[in-house]
Design a protein around this motif. Structure first.
Motif, PDB file in Angstrom:
ATOM      1  N   THR A   1       0.862  -1.290   0.101  1.00  0.00           N
ATOM      2  CA  THR A   1      -0.168  -0.012  -0.083  1.00  0.00           C
ATOM      3  C   THR A   1       0.826   1.496   0.043  1.00  0.00           C
ATOM      4  O   THR A   1       0.943   2.093   0.880  1.00  0.00           O
ATOM      5  CB  THR A   1      -0.675   0.149   1.289  1.00  0.00           C
ATOM      6  OG1 THR A   1      -0.184  -0.235   2.304  1.00  0.00           O
ATOM      7  CG2 THR A   1      -2.013  -1.286   1.320  1.00  0.00           C
ATOM      8  N   PRO A   2       1.444   1.343  -1.026  1.00  0.00           N
ATOM      9  CA  PRO A   2       2.250   2.846  -1.194  1.00  0.00           C
ATOM     10  C   PRO A   2       1.718   4.019  -1.206  1.00  0.00           C
ATOM     11  O   PRO A   2       2.349   5.155  -0.642  1.00  0.00           O
ATOM     12  CB  PRO A   2       3.362   2.370  -2.471  1.00  0.00           C
ATOM     13  CG  PRO A   2       2.435   1.631  -3.408  1.00  0.00           C
ATOM     14  CD  PRO A   2       1.627   0.802  -2.480  1.00  0.00           C
ATOM     15  N   GLY A   3       0.555   3.994  -1.722  1.00  0.00           N
ATOM     16  CA  GLY A   3      -0.126   5.285  -1.970  1.00  0.00           C
ATOM     17  C   GLY A   3       0.496   6.227  -2.867  1.00  0.00           C
ATOM     18  O   GLY A   3      -0.023   7.316  -2.924  1.00  0.00           O
ATOM     19  N   THR A   4       1.432   5.615  -3.489  1.00  0.00           N
ATOM     20  CA  THR A   4       1.939   6.752  -4.495  1.00  0.00           C
ATOM     21  C   THR A   4       2.598   5.798  -5.503  1.00  0.00           C
ATOM     22  O   THR A   4       3.002   4.461  -5.466  1.00  0.00           O
ATOM     23  CB  THR A   4       3.062   7.488  -4.021  1.00  0.00           C
ATOM     24  OG1 THR A   4       3.528   8.606  -4.843  1.00  0.00           O
ATOM     25  CG2 THR A   4       4.165   6.964  -3.345  1.00  0.00           C
ATOM     26  N   THR A   5       2.903   6.119  -6.791  1.00  0.00           N
ATOM     27  CA  THR A   5       3.639   5.354  -7.807  1.00  0.00           C
ATOM     28  C   THR A   5       4.955   4.931  -7.533  1.00  0.00           C
ATOM     29  O   THR A   5       5.756   5.665  -6.971  1.00  0.00           O
ATOM     30  CB  THR A   5       3.759   6.235  -9.049  1.00  0.00           C
ATOM     31  OG1 THR A   5       2.370   6.659  -9.622  1.00  0.00           O
ATOM     32  CG2 THR A   5       4.223   5.297 -10.281  1.00  0.00           C
ATOM     33  N   ARG A   6       5.139   3.534  -7.702  1.00  0.00           N
ATOM     34  CA  ARG A   6       6.567   3.080  -7.500  1.00  0.00           C
ATOM     35  C   ARG A   6       6.959   2.348  -8.860  1.00  0.00           C
ATOM     36  O   ARG A   6       6.303   2.252  -9.795  1.00  0.00           O
ATOM     37  CB  ARG A   6       6.219   1.724  -6.562  1.00  0.00           C
ATOM     38  CG  ARG A   6       5.819   2.359  -5.113  1.00  0.00           C
ATOM     39  CD  ARG A   6       6.980   3.227  -4.436  1.00  0.00           C
ATOM     40  NE  ARG A   6       6.615   3.070  -3.019  1.00  0.00           N
ATOM     41  CZ  ARG A   6       6.887   4.086  -2.307  1.00  0.00           C
ATOM     42  NH1 ARG A   6       7.649   5.143  -2.694  1.00  0.00           N
ATOM     43  NH2 ARG A   6       6.584   4.443  -0.980  1.00  0.00           N
ATOM     44  N   ASN A   7       8.483   2.351  -9.165  1.00  0.00           N
ATOM     45  CA  ASN A   7       9.299   1.854  -9.836  1.00  0.00           C
ATOM     46  C   ASN A   7       9.641   0.346  -9.757  1.00  0.00           C
ATOM     47  O   ASN A   7       9.865   0.197  -8.443  1.00  0.00           O
ATOM     48  CB  ASN A   7      10.248   2.631 -10.363  1.00  0.00           C
ATOM     49  CG  ASN A   7      10.047   4.240 -10.540  1.00  0.00           C
ATOM     50  OD1 ASN A   7       9.172   4.392 -11.383  1.00  0.00           O
ATOM     51  ND2 ASN A   7      10.651   5.316 -10.022  1.00  0.00           N
ATOM     52  N   ILE A   8       9.710  -0.377 -10.912  1.00  0.00           N
ATOM     53  CA  ILE A   8      10.042  -1.808 -10.792  1.00  0.00           C
ATOM     54  C   ILE A   8      11.580  -1.670 -12.010  1.00  0.00           C
ATOM     55  O   ILE A   8      11.068  -1.455 -13.165  1.00  0.00           O
ATOM     56  CB  ILE A   8       9.213  -2.690 -11.064  1.00  0.00           C
ATOM     57  CG1 ILE A   8       8.007  -2.865 -10.033  1.00  0.00           C
ATOM     58  CG2 ILE A   8       9.820  -4.264 -11.275  1.00  0.00           C
ATOM     59  CD1 ILE A   8       7.027  -3.902 -10.610  1.00  0.00           C
ATOM     60  N   TYR A   9      12.709  -1.870 -11.473  1.00  0.00           N
ATOM     61  CA  TYR A   9      13.799  -1.649 -12.020  1.00  0.00           C
ATOM     62  C   TYR A   9      14.242  -3.053 -12.677  1.00  0.00           C
ATOM     63  O   TYR A   9      14.466  -4.083 -11.607  1.00  0.00           O
ATOM     64  CB  TYR A   9      15.042  -0.987 -11.531  1.00  0.00           C
ATOM     65  CG  TYR A   9      14.627   0.509 -11.205  1.00  0.00           C
ATOM     66  CD1 TYR A   9      14.515   1.501 -12.187  1.00  0.00           C
ATOM     67  CD2 TYR A   9      14.445   0.823  -9.707  1.00  0.00           C
ATOM     68  CE1 TYR A   9      14.078   2.736 -11.951  1.00  0.00           C
ATOM     69  CE2 TYR A   9      14.133   2.226  -9.510  1.00  0.00           C
ATOM     70  CZ  TYR A   9      13.963   3.137 -10.744  1.00  0.00           C
ATOM     71  OH  TYR A   9      13.700   4.325 -10.240  1.00  0.00           O
TER      72      TYR A   9
ATOM     73  N   LEU B   1       7.349  -0.512 -14.724  1.00  0.00           N
ATOM     74  CA  LEU B   1       8.596  -1.214 -15.099  1.00  0.00           C
ATOM     75  C   LEU B   1       9.578  -0.406 -16.222  1.00  0.00           C
ATOM     76  O   LEU B   1       9.022   0.139 -17.187  1.00  0.00           O
ATOM     77  CB  LEU B   1       7.877  -2.589 -15.992  1.00  0.00           C
ATOM     78  CG  LEU B   1       9.361  -3.571 -16.309  1.00  0.00           C
ATOM     79  CD1 LEU B   1       9.941  -3.925 -14.966  1.00  0.00           C
ATOM     80  CD2 LEU B   1       8.662  -4.746 -17.241  1.00  0.00           C
ATOM     81  N   LYS B   2      10.915  -0.097 -15.374  1.00  0.00           N
ATOM     82  CA  LYS B   2      11.710   0.644 -16.246  1.00  0.00           C
ATOM     83  C   LYS B   2      13.216  -0.282 -16.264  1.00  0.00           C
ATOM     84  O   LYS B   2      13.367  -1.038 -15.447  1.00  0.00           O
ATOM     85  CB  LYS B   2      12.081   1.878 -15.414  1.00  0.00           C
ATOM     86  CG  LYS B   2      10.946   2.774 -15.253  1.00  0.00           C
ATOM     87  CD  LYS B   2      11.192   3.843 -14.496  1.00  0.00           C
ATOM     88  CE  LYS B   2      10.190   4.912 -14.597  1.00  0.00           C
ATOM     89  NZ  LYS B   2      10.657   6.213 -13.756  1.00  0.00           N
ATOM     90  N   GLY B   3      13.762   0.163 -17.270  1.00  0.00           N
ATOM     91  CA  GLY B   3      15.198  -0.460 -17.351  1.00  0.00           C
ATOM     92  C   GLY B   3      15.938   0.486 -16.132  1.00  0.00           C
ATOM     93  O   GLY B   3      16.073   1.758 -16.245  1.00  0.00           O
ATOM     94  N   GLY B   4      16.639  -0.137 -15.607  1.00  0.00           N
ATOM     95  CA  GLY B   4      17.600   0.745 -14.452  1.00  0.00           C
ATOM     96  C   GLY B   4      18.111  -0.328 -13.602  1.00  0.00           C
ATOM     97  O   GLY B   4      18.197  -1.409 -13.620  1.00  0.00           O
ATOM     98  N   PRO B   5      18.597   0.254 -12.305  1.00  0.00           N
ATOM     99  CA  PRO B   5      18.026   1.560 -11.658  1.00  0.00           C
ATOM    100  C   PRO B   5      19.040   2.763 -12.306  1.00  0.00           C
ATOM    101  O   PRO B   5      18.632   3.736 -12.142  1.00  0.00           O
ATOM    102  CB  PRO B   5      18.160   1.454 -10.240  1.00  0.00           C
ATOM    103  CG  PRO B   5      19.266   0.603  -9.962  1.00  0.00           C
ATOM    104  CD  PRO B   5      19.219  -0.507 -11.235  1.00  0.00           C
ATOM    105  N   THR B   6      20.077   2.585 -12.652  1.00  0.00           N
ATOM    106  CA  THR B   6      21.083   3.603 -13.319  1.00  0.00           C
ATOM    107  C   THR B   6      20.355   4.106 -14.827  1.00  0.00           C
ATOM    108  O   THR B   6      20.237   3.164 -15.698  1.00  0.00           O
ATOM    109  CB  THR B   6      22.459   2.928 -13.619  1.00  0.00           C
ATOM    110  OG1 THR B   6      23.118   2.317 -12.261  1.00  0.00           O
ATOM    111  CG2 THR B   6      23.340   3.977 -13.907  1.00  0.00           C
ATOM    112  N   SER B   7      20.458   5.504 -14.557  1.00  0.00           N
ATOM    113  CA  SER B   7      19.703   5.952 -15.879  1.00  0.00           C
ATOM    114  C   SER B   7      18.491   5.244 -16.447  1.00  0.00           C
ATOM    115  O   SER B   7      18.328   4.694 -17.249  1.00  0.00           O
ATOM    116  CB  SER B   7      20.998   5.875 -17.101  1.00  0.00           C
ATOM    117  OG  SER B   7      22.073   6.563 -16.499  1.00  0.00           O
ATOM    118  N   PRO B   8      17.709   5.327 -15.384  1.00  0.00           N
ATOM    119  CA  PRO B   8      16.342   4.621 -15.742  1.00  0.00           C
ATOM    120  C   PRO B   8      15.704   5.166 -16.983  1.00  0.00           C
ATOM    121  O   PRO B   8      15.798   6.268 -17.478  1.00  0.00           O
ATOM    122  CB  PRO B   8      15.415   5.024 -14.501  1.00  0.00           C
ATOM    123  CG  PRO B   8      15.919   6.099 -13.975  1.00  0.00           C
ATOM    124  CD  PRO B   8      17.517   6.232 -14.293  1.00  0.00           C
ATOM    125  N   THR B   9      14.862   4.238 -17.683  1.00  0.00           N
ATOM    126  CA  THR B   9      14.269   4.402 -18.958  1.00  0.00           C
ATOM    127  C   THR B   9      12.753   4.769 -18.396  1.00  0.00           C
ATOM    128  O   THR B   9      12.486   5.111 -17.399  1.00  0.00           O
ATOM    129  CB  THR B   9      14.056   3.001 -19.760  1.00  0.00           C
ATOM    130  OG1 THR B   9      13.291   2.251 -18.905  1.00  0.00           O
ATOM    131  CG2 THR B   9      15.629   2.638 -20.111  1.00  0.00           C
TER     132      THR B   9
END
Length: 329
Positions: free
Chosen positions: A75-83, A103-111
């Protein structure tokens, strides 16, 4: 020569002649199990407290980045990233959290990545041509369901809207109109009805009024001469109006009042009007029809209601006429 590993999924590649009589354990744990993970296994993690970076433990080792299915919970209550690693791979992303995940490429220099809304599911693949993850199956994007109705959707959500119904007629004098998502019924025709003698029924849009146009309850009275009138209430009164003072110089009497005029020569006909004056001889008890030494006249219109004669000698040396005068206006 030692074993090597595939560059994308880290499957073991034994060298020829290597692992004599020991290859079974290596193949089972570093190839067979990992192939199953890549095809059918799921990795689950809560994103309540932060983003999720998939583990990448190298060739031959179990890790989250190899999984076929990624399940976000919490329950984050805000948008989360999956690297995930920036390499060719297909994931089924199931978002069981209360907010969107990307879902992003990352975590370094995420897409930029692909967003999956809360309770949404998406099939996402790495596209090396654009250097980012793209949605392989993001869900329904557009449907048409009958005239005047549109169905649109992005990932995990479908919206149905009324885009066409604007007017319909439901019986005489009734209008039906609607813009997107709303329909309104209004009375647009009934303006007048007659319901029995002395009763009128009228109405504009949305309102009808019934009123009496004939005999009904008496609420007020217009007084005749000598009466005061007005609105009748449960505690109201109807009263005769008359002068109640005692001044001998009063010249204004209410309509309907009577006075005697003492005159020896002027005798108006019945119901004829005449001006009534104070007696100018200095007496304070009678009226006459001539101004004499004075000029004060009684206010209003006065009319004769009859004459009574008094013989010469009593109570004075000449004959008199007593004329009854009534104020009528």
């Amino acid at each position: 020569m030692p074993s090597s590993y595939t560059p994308l999924l880290g499957f073991v590649q034994p060298s020829p002649g290597e692992l004599t009589n020991t290859w079974g354990g290596v193949v089972n744990t570093q190839l067979t199990d990992l192939v199953e993970d890549a095809i059918a296994s799921a990795s689950t993690q809560s994103v309540t407290s932060g983003d999720w970076t998939l583990t990448t433990d190298g060739g031959g080792a179990a890790n989250q980045a190899r999984s076929a299915i990624l399940i976000a919970t919490g329950t984050p209550g805000t948008t989360r990233n999956i690297y995930a690693p920036k390499q060719d791979k297909v994931y089924v992303v199931i978002n069981n959290s209360d907010s969107s995940v990307v879902l992003k490429g990352g975590p370094t220099s995420p897409t930029t990545g692909v967003t999956v809304v809360a309770a949404g599911i998406s099939l996402i693949a790495w596209n090396s041509n654009v250097g980012d993850f793209v949605a392989a199956a993001a869900g329904v994007t557009s449907l048409t369901a009958g005239s005047g109705v549109s169905v649109s959707a992005s990932t995990g959500a479908v919206t149905v809207a009324n885009t066409g119904v604007t007017s319909a007629v439901a019986g005489t004098g009734i209008g039906v109109s609607g813009a997107t998502g709303a329909v309104t019924f209004t009375n647009s025709g009934v303006t007048s009805l007659i319901a029995g003698t002395g009763i009128s029924v009228s109405g504009a849009t949305g309102a009808v009024t019934v009123s009496s146009t004939a005999a009904g309850t008496v609420t007020s009275i217009t007084a005749g001469a000598g009466l005061t009138g007005g609105t009748i209430t449960t505690s109201g009164t109807i009263a005769l109006d008359y002068y109640t003072g005692s001044s001998t110089s009063n010249s204004s009497f209410p309509i309907g009042s009577y006075v005697f005029v003492n005159d020896q020569s002027t005798f108006p006909n019945r119901n004829q009007s005449a001006t009534v004056y104070f007696n100018s001889s200095g007496t304070a008890y009678d009226f006459n029809f001539f101004s004499g030494g004075g000029s004060t006249a009684l206010a209003g219109t006065w009319r004769s209601r009859g004459v009574a004669s008094i013989s010469q000698g009593y109570p004075c040396s000449y004959g008199l006429g007593l004329i009854l005068m009534q104020r009528t206006a």
